[in-house]
Structures are given as structure tokens and as C-alpha cells.
Design a protein around this motif. Structure first.
Motif, PDB file in Angstrom:
ATOM      1  N   LEU A  63       0.821  -1.212   0.000  1.00 34.54           N
ATOM      2  CA  LEU A  63       0.000   0.000   0.000  1.00 34.54           C
ATOM      3  C   LEU A  63       0.860   1.269   0.000  1.00 34.54           C
ATOM      4  N   ALA A  64       2.035   1.201   0.625  1.00 31.14           N
ATOM      5  CA  ALA A  64       2.907   2.380   0.686  1.00 31.14           C
ATOM      6  C   ALA A  64       3.428   2.779  -0.676  1.00 31.14           C
ATOM      7  N   VAL A  65       3.590   1.805  -1.569  1.00 31.01           N
ATOM      8  CA  VAL A  65       4.127   2.119  -2.903  1.00 31.01           C
ATOM      9  C   VAL A  65       3.049   2.018  -3.980  1.00 31.01           C
ATOM     10  N   ALA A  66       1.778   2.010  -3.549  1.00 31.48           N
ATOM     11  CA  ALA A  66       0.691   1.888  -4.520  1.00 31.48           C
ATOM     12  C   ALA A  66       0.614   3.092  -5.445  1.00 31.48           C
ATOM     13  N   ARG A  67       1.001   4.252  -4.935  1.00 27.72           N
ATOM     14  CA  ARG A  67       1.004   5.463  -5.745  1.00 27.72           C
ATOM     15  C   ARG A  67       2.444   5.925  -5.968  1.00 27.72           C
ATOM     16  N   PRO A  68       2.704   6.705  -7.021  1.00 27.34           N
ATOM     17  CA  PRO A  68       4.061   7.236  -7.231  1.00 27.34           C
ATOM     18  C   PRO A  68       4.537   8.017  -6.018  1.00 27.34           C
ATOM     19  N   LEU A  69       5.788   7.805  -5.636  1.00 29.29           N
ATOM     20  CA  LEU A  69       6.335   8.431  -4.425  1.00 29.29           C
ATOM     21  C   LEU A  69       6.772   9.862  -4.732  1.00 29.29           C
ATOM     22  N   LYS A  70       5.794  10.758  -4.778  1.00 33.08           N
ATOM     23  CA  LYS A  70       6.058  12.152  -5.113  1.00 33.08           C
ATOM     24  C   LYS A  70       5.730  13.112  -3.971  1.00 33.08           C
ATOM     25  N   GLY A  71       5.348  12.582  -2.809  1.00 34.92           N
ATOM     26  CA  GLY A  71       5.032  13.427  -1.677  1.00 34.92           C
ATOM     27  C   GLY A  71       6.276  14.042  -1.064  1.00 34.92           C
ATOM     28  N   ALA A  72       6.056  15.047  -0.220  1.00 33.46           N
ATOM     29  CA  ALA A  72       7.182  15.785   0.367  1.00 33.46           C
ATOM     30  C   ALA A  72       8.095  14.880   1.188  1.00 33.46           C
ATOM     31  N   LEU A  73       7.523  13.905   1.883  1.00 32.80           N
ATOM     32  CA  LEU A  73       8.309  13.029   2.754  1.00 32.80           C
ATOM     33  C   LEU A  73       8.386  11.591   2.244  1.00 32.80           C
ATOM     34  N   ASP A  74       8.025  11.363   1.003  1.00 34.38           N
ATOM     35  CA  ASP A  74       8.018   9.995   0.479  1.00 34.38           C
ATOM     36  C   ASP A  74       9.410   9.388   0.391  1.00 34.38           C
ATOM     37  N   TRP A  75      10.443  10.219   0.473  1.00 31.21           N
ATOM     38  CA  TRP A  75      11.803   9.673   0.457  1.00 31.21           C
ATOM     39  C   TRP A  75      12.104   8.881   1.730  1.00 31.21           C
ATOM     40  N   LEU A  76      11.237   8.990   2.737  1.00 29.93           N
ATOM     41  CA  LEU A  76      11.407   8.217   3.970  1.00 29.93           C
ATOM     42  C   LEU A  76      10.973   6.757   3.812  1.00 29.93           C
ATOM     43  N   VAL A  77      10.253   6.436   2.747  1.00 31.46           N
ATOM     44  CA  VAL A  77       9.739   5.073   2.582  1.00 31.46           C
ATOM     45  C   VAL A  77      10.869   4.036   2.498  1.00 31.46           C
ATOM     46  N   PRO A  78      11.876   4.195   1.618  1.00 28.57           N
ATOM     47  CA  PRO A  78      12.966   3.200   1.582  1.00 28.57           C
ATOM     48  C   PRO A  78      13.701   3.042   2.916  1.00 28.57           C
ATOM     49  N   PRO A  79      14.047   4.132   3.636  1.00 24.89           N
ATOM     50  CA  PRO A  79      14.687   3.930   4.949  1.00 24.89           C
ATOM     51  C   PRO A  79      13.809   3.168   5.942  1.00 24.89           C
ATOM     52  N   PHE A  80      12.503   3.422   5.934  1.00 21.68           N
ATOM     53  CA  PHE A  80      11.610   2.682   6.826  1.00 21.68           C
ATOM     54  C   PHE A  80      11.621   1.193   6.487  1.00 21.68           C
ATOM     55  N   PHE A  81      11.634   0.878   5.196  1.00 27.11           N
ATOM     56  CA  PHE A  81      11.685  -0.529   4.785  1.00 27.11           C
ATOM     57  C   PHE A  81      12.993  -1.183   5.232  1.00 27.11           C
TER      58      PHE A  81
END
Length: 603
Positions: free
Chosen positions: A465-483
Motif C-alpha cells: 500500500l505504501a508504494v501503490a502510488r508514485p512516491l512524489k510526496g514531500a516526505l516519500d523519500w522516507l519510505v525506503p529507509p523505513f523498509f
């Protein structure tokens, strides 16, 4: 061999031909425009070719910077222009447009032809690199008086001193700048004069670091002292390889990959050496060693993700946030610059800290201090980047969103959940929630609890669900570190819960193999080679698939069998990833991939 075509009549007493030959050029002289085109057509298509005004006056290093840098398809300095094979057609067209092919040429047509060709290349749309020469001289005098003045200007500047000074990275940490670079640049020059390459020095640095890890693994005070000294010497060589590359302009895609990969291998092998040495003394610090690797890798992923997310939007939005403005203001005050660089514990400060603590304390103290220091540094850098992202007005490009998706390392299981696009929560919140649930369950339940599998399934769903949409949000760069934190942290917690000899070392090996894959992904993206192929990500399961497998193993197997499973998984992932990665980089090097050199942030 490269070819340089001198245009116009050679100037008596000019050292130009000798300078070009010292740079590896085969020199040919063209008396007019037609002769220039004829000589250009005769140069083999696979060679670099340069057109140089015979009246050129300047430093040899100015010519080196303008005519031999392998990173750029076409480049120029006043009076000289060069093109590598990929820009050869642009050079040929520019020469034809400049001289007016078919008019027979004339003495007038060949005058200042190099500068005219450079302008025509740019006008044709080809990017033309023009190096910043600083105090170096590169000019084309038009009369004897200006020629004499240019020669005096050349004599007034020490070409070699400039070359040595610029061999040092333009931005580096305090320890590297003041304790290593003042003498390592001379080691780089010594290596260059003996024909050594940066890749050879990089390999030597790796070998020294591995010997240091072996010394630490002895568990003796003498071994710890030797390990600290050797680790520092390895870092000196690590600085030397980059300085040698800048000094002699020996840049390559393979070299950049080796330098970056070996840095991680050296540091993490040293952590393992400390853990082995402590074990010989009856102290088990594998959890601390693995924790240090997890934390350091997560820090790097934060750096990589943030930089990739903003790489395409910086030009349009630089310094538009109050945080960025404050940072720039602090950079104008000397002492704050060095303080801020030291706070983030760059590689120089970090390795110096590790080396000194290894020599005078114990592995446990060394790793605890390292964890505290890196933890504070991670909080500082991440907080600053979050503030920048929240206050900066920027539109993220499709390329940046794709880079973040590649860094996420999503496998087939999460991809299935990505088809569900109904969740409206921000991607970082979803990724954090899934990872937090998994970490809490793994840390609070006993070994073998089935709730870990339930939490892992939830993690798979939230990851998709976290990558269901293109990661273009202001803080979406945090997704890979969280993973990364969720996957590595879960492996650490479950191995620690197993509480059996060998579980944590096996987990260390598995995280090392997976981390290599994630670093390799970063270096491919940075080098413009794209992410690893999809089949590779599917084969090794993606981050969520591997996490689920480890959770199932912890639930279904005994603690001893769990250790065997971790070891087998580590070996399998390492074999698949290493074979594909080495094949890719060696093939890229052989096919002449564009040279890469990244000053970047201190690692």
C-alpha cells in the motif's frame, strides 16, 4: 592512443607538441581547414580526438583538464576542443559548419578554428564541458606581446601545486581535511608516477582493512592496537585512491563502484572482527555489531533517498525553505561548517573514533560509543532533511519517483497489494506503521510466537500500500529507509530472541548480503545505469518477501534450525546478488560505460 590535430603553423619554441604527447596524444599538424577535415576523418572512430590551436599558451594541467577527462563526451578550454567517440559526429559536423566544407579552406579559415568548433558543438545541442581552471592559464595570444605576457603568467603559477591541491576532495570532513589529505595527496602523486591505478589502491585499502579485522578478531590487546593502526592506514589509502583519480583524471564506472562498495565492506567486516575478538574474551557483542551495521546502513539510505528525491527539483527550488536558508547562513561561518560536518560522523571521523577506541578500550565500548554517535548523527541529519522537505516548495519528477520506487526494493508479494489504491494515508505513514507493528511484535513476543508471522503478513500488505502510488510526496523519500530499518531490525530481533550460538552471526551475514544488494541499487542509479533487473528483485523476494520468510522460519523451526536457515538464506542471497552485480559492472566497464566520479557528501 588519442589524436590531437594542431591547426595553423607551429610557433617556434612552443612546448605545445611535447605537452600533448606527454598527455598521451599522437600529434598531427593541419595547415588549413581542408587539411584539418582530412586528418579528422583519418582518425579511427573509437579514439578520442582533439583540435588544438597551434598558438595555444597555457599550463599542461589546463590541457589535461580540458582534453583528457573521461567523464565528458566533449569538452574544451580556450584554444582546444576534444570529443570522445560518442561525440565524434558532433565534432565532425561542427568542423564542417565552421570551415565551410568544400570551399578549399584557407589560412584565414584555420585561424582560431578550435574555439569556433567548440561554439558550434554547443550550438548543435551537445553538452560541452568547460572545466574551471582557477589560476591555471589557457589562452590563444594574437600577437608577440600578448604571447610573452601569457608565458609570464604561466611561469608565475606552479602547475604541479595546483594539480596537487585540486586532487583533494572539495568537500570533506574535518579529520580527513586536516589529518589525512595534507600528506595523502603526495602518496597519490607517488602512485601516479609509478603507474598505479585508483582501482589498485582501492583494492589495497580493502586488503589492509580485512587484515585489520583479522587482527581485531584475535581478541588480544596487541591485536586491537594493530587493528586500530591498520584501519587508519586503510583510510589513508581510501583517501589516496580518490585523490589519485583526480590527480591523473583516471575516472571510471567500475572504479566508482569499487570505491563505494569496498568502503562498506571494510567497515562492516571490521565490525565482525570486533565481535569475533570479543567472543574470544568471553563477551558476546554480535547484537551490537549487527545493530551498528543496521544503523549505519539506514543512515546511508536516508542520504541516498533524500538526494535522489530532490536531485531533479533542486534547481527550481534551491534555498526556498527557511531551513535551507539557515543552513546556508551557517555555512558562511567557518567554525559552524566544521562542527556540522563532525556532528554527522562522516567516514573519517567515524573510522578515527573506531580505531582509537579499539586500541585503548574493548569491542563492547567501541560499538556502544559508535551506536550512540551514529544514532545522534542520524537524528540530526534526518531531522534537518524532514524540515527541508516540509518547508520547500518542489515538484518531484517522474524520474525521482521511479528512483525511490527502485530503492524501495518491492517484491512480488507487496506488488500484489499495491493494486489496492484505496488507502488515502501518506506513504511514509503506512510504511512506518507496518514496520513498527512488526518490530514491536518481534521484540515483545517470545521466540517461535505465531504472532510474528501475523505481523509479517501485515507488513507485506502495508509495504504494498505504501508504494501503490508514485512516491512524489514531500516526505516519500522516507519510505525506503523505513523498509530497510524494518527488514534489518526484524532479522536482528528474531536472531537475538533465538538466543543460541551462531544465530546473530548468521543474521549478520544475511543483513550483509541484503545490504550489498541495496547499496548496489544505489550505485547503479547514481551511475545512470538504472536499477537492478526485476528478475533479480523477484528472485531474492523483495524486502517484504525476505522478512516473511525469516518470520516463518523463526516460528516453524527450532532455534538451532533457525540459525541454519538464516545461514542458508544469507548464502543464497549473496550468491545471486554478487554474481549478477559483478557480471553487470564488469560488462559495463568493458563496453565503455561513461566514467563516474561523485564528490558527494562525506560517507
Amino acid at each position: 592512443m588519442s589524436t590531437a590535430i594542431l591547426t595553423g603553423q607551429p610557433v617556434p619554441g612552443s612546448p605545445l607538441e611535447g605537452d600533448l604527447r606527454s598527455l598521451g596524444f599522437d600529434v598531427r599538424v593541419a595547415s588549413d581547414a581542408a587539411d584539418t577535415e582530412t586528418l579528422l576523418a583519418a582518425v579511427p572512430a573509437g579514439q578520442r580526438v582533439a583540435i588544438v590551436d597551434a598558438r595555444f599558451v597555457g599550463h599542461v594541467h589546463a590541457l589535461r583538464l580540458g582534453l583528457t577527462d573521461p567523464r565528458f563526451a566533449a569538452s574544451a578550454v580556450p584554444g582546444a576542443v576534444t570529443a570522445q567517440p560518442e561525440a565524434r559526429a558532433d565534432l565532425t559536423r561542427a568542423l564542417g559548419a565552421t570551415t565551410g566544407s568544400g570551399n578549399g579552406g584557407s589560412a584565414l579559415a584555420v585561424d582560431a578554428i578550435a574555439d569556433h568548433v567548440a561554439e558550434a558543438i554547443e550550438a548543435g545541442g551537445r553538452a560541452l564541458h568547460r572545466p574551471d581552471l582557477g589560476t591555471l592559464v589557457a589562452t590563444v595570444p594574437s600577437d608577440p606581446q600578448t604571447r610573452n605576457e601569457a608565458r609570464q603568467a604561466v611561469a608565475a603559477v606552479d602547475d604541479e601545486a595546483v594539480r596537487l591541491r585540486t586532487a583533494v576532495k572539495s568537500r570533506d570532513g574535518f579529520f580527513t581535511t586536516y589529518c589525512i589529505s595534507p600528506y595523502s595527496r603526495y602518496i597519490a602523486r607517488w602512485c601516479a608516477r609509478r603507474g598505479l591505478t585508483p582501482n589498485q589502491v582501492t583494492t589495497a585499502s580493502l586488503l589492509v582493512a580485512l587484515i585489520a579485522a583479522g587482527c581485531a578478531a584475535t581478541g588480544t590487546r596487541g591485536g586491537f592496537v594493530a587493528a586500530g593502526l591498520l584501519l587508519l592506514f586503510s583510510f589513508v589509502l581510501d583517501c589516496t585512491d580518490g585523490q589519485l583519480a583526480r590527480y591523473s583524471l583516471q575516472y571510471s564506472t567500475l572504479g566508482a563502484w569499487l570505491d563505494a562498495t569496498f568502503d562498506r565492506a571494510k567497515e562492516y567486516a571490521y565490525y565482525a572482527g570486533l565481535a569475533l575478538g570479543a567472543a574470544r574474551g568471553g563477551d558476546d557483542v554480535w547484537a551490537l555489531a549487527l545493530g551498528a551495521m543496521v544503523l549505519q546502513t539506514a543512515r546511508h539510505v536516508v542520504d541516498f533517498s533524500f538526494n535522489e528525491a530532490n536531485a531533479d527539483s533542486i534547481a527550481a527550488s534551491a534555498n526556498t525553505s527557511p531551513t535551507a536558508a539557515l543552513s546556508d547562513k551557517l555555512d558562511s561561518v567557518g567554525w559552524t561548517v566544521w562542527l556540522r560536518r563532525m556532528i554527522v560522523l562522516p567516514i573519517g571521523e567515524r573510522w578515527a573514533l573506531i580505531a582509537v577506541l579499539t586500541a585503548v578500550t574493548t569491542p563492547r565500548i567501541t560499538l556502544i560509543v559508535l551506536l550512540i554517535g551514529c544514532g545522534l548523527a542520524a537524528c540530526y541529519t534526518t531531522a534537518g532533511r524532514v524540515l527541508r522537505s516540509l518547508t520547500r516548495r518542489a515538484t518531484r519528477t517522474d524520474r525521482a519517483a521511479q528512483a525511490l520506487a527502485d530503492l524501495a526494493d518491492t517484491g512480488p508479494l507487496a506488488s500484489a497489494f499495491a493494486a489496492l489504491r484505496s488507502v488515502g494515508l501518506p506513504a511514509p505513514a503506512i510504511a512506518f506503521a507496518g514496520g513498527a507493528v512488526l518490530a514491536c511484535v518481534a521484540g515483545l513476543t517470545s521466540y517461535g510466537s505465531p504472532w510474528v508471522v501475523v505481523a509479517a503478513v501485515i507488513y507485506v500488505a502495508t509495504s504494498g500500500l505504501a508504494v501503490a502510488r508514485p512516491l512524489k510526496g514531500a516526505l516519500d523519500w522516507l519510505v525506503p529507509p523505513f523498509f530497510r530499518a524494518a527488514e534489518y531490525g526484524t532479522i536482528l530481533l528474531l536472531a537475538a530472541k533465538a538466543d543460541v550460538n551462531g544465530a546473530l552471526p548468521a543474521a549478520f551475514g544475511l543483513v550483509s548480503a541484503v545490504a550489498y544488494h541495496h547499496y548496489d541499487t544505489v550505485y547503479r542509479i547514481r551511475g545512470g545505469a538504472g536499477a537492478p533487473p526485476h528478475w533479480l528483485v523477484r528472485t531474492i523476494g523483495g524486502h517484504e518477501g525476505r522478512t516473511l520468510v525469516v518470520a516463518l522460519a523463526a516460528t516453524l523451526l527450532t532455534d538451532t534450525d533457525f540459525t541454519v536457515a538464516l545461514t542458508a538464506l544469507a548464502v543464497a542471497v549473496a550468491l545471486v546478488v554478487l554474481v549478477e552485480s559483478i557480471r553487470f559492472w564488469v560488462t559495463a566497464h568493458k563496453r565503455g560505460a561513461p566514467a563516474v566520479h561523485d564528490e558527494g557528501e562525506p560517507a
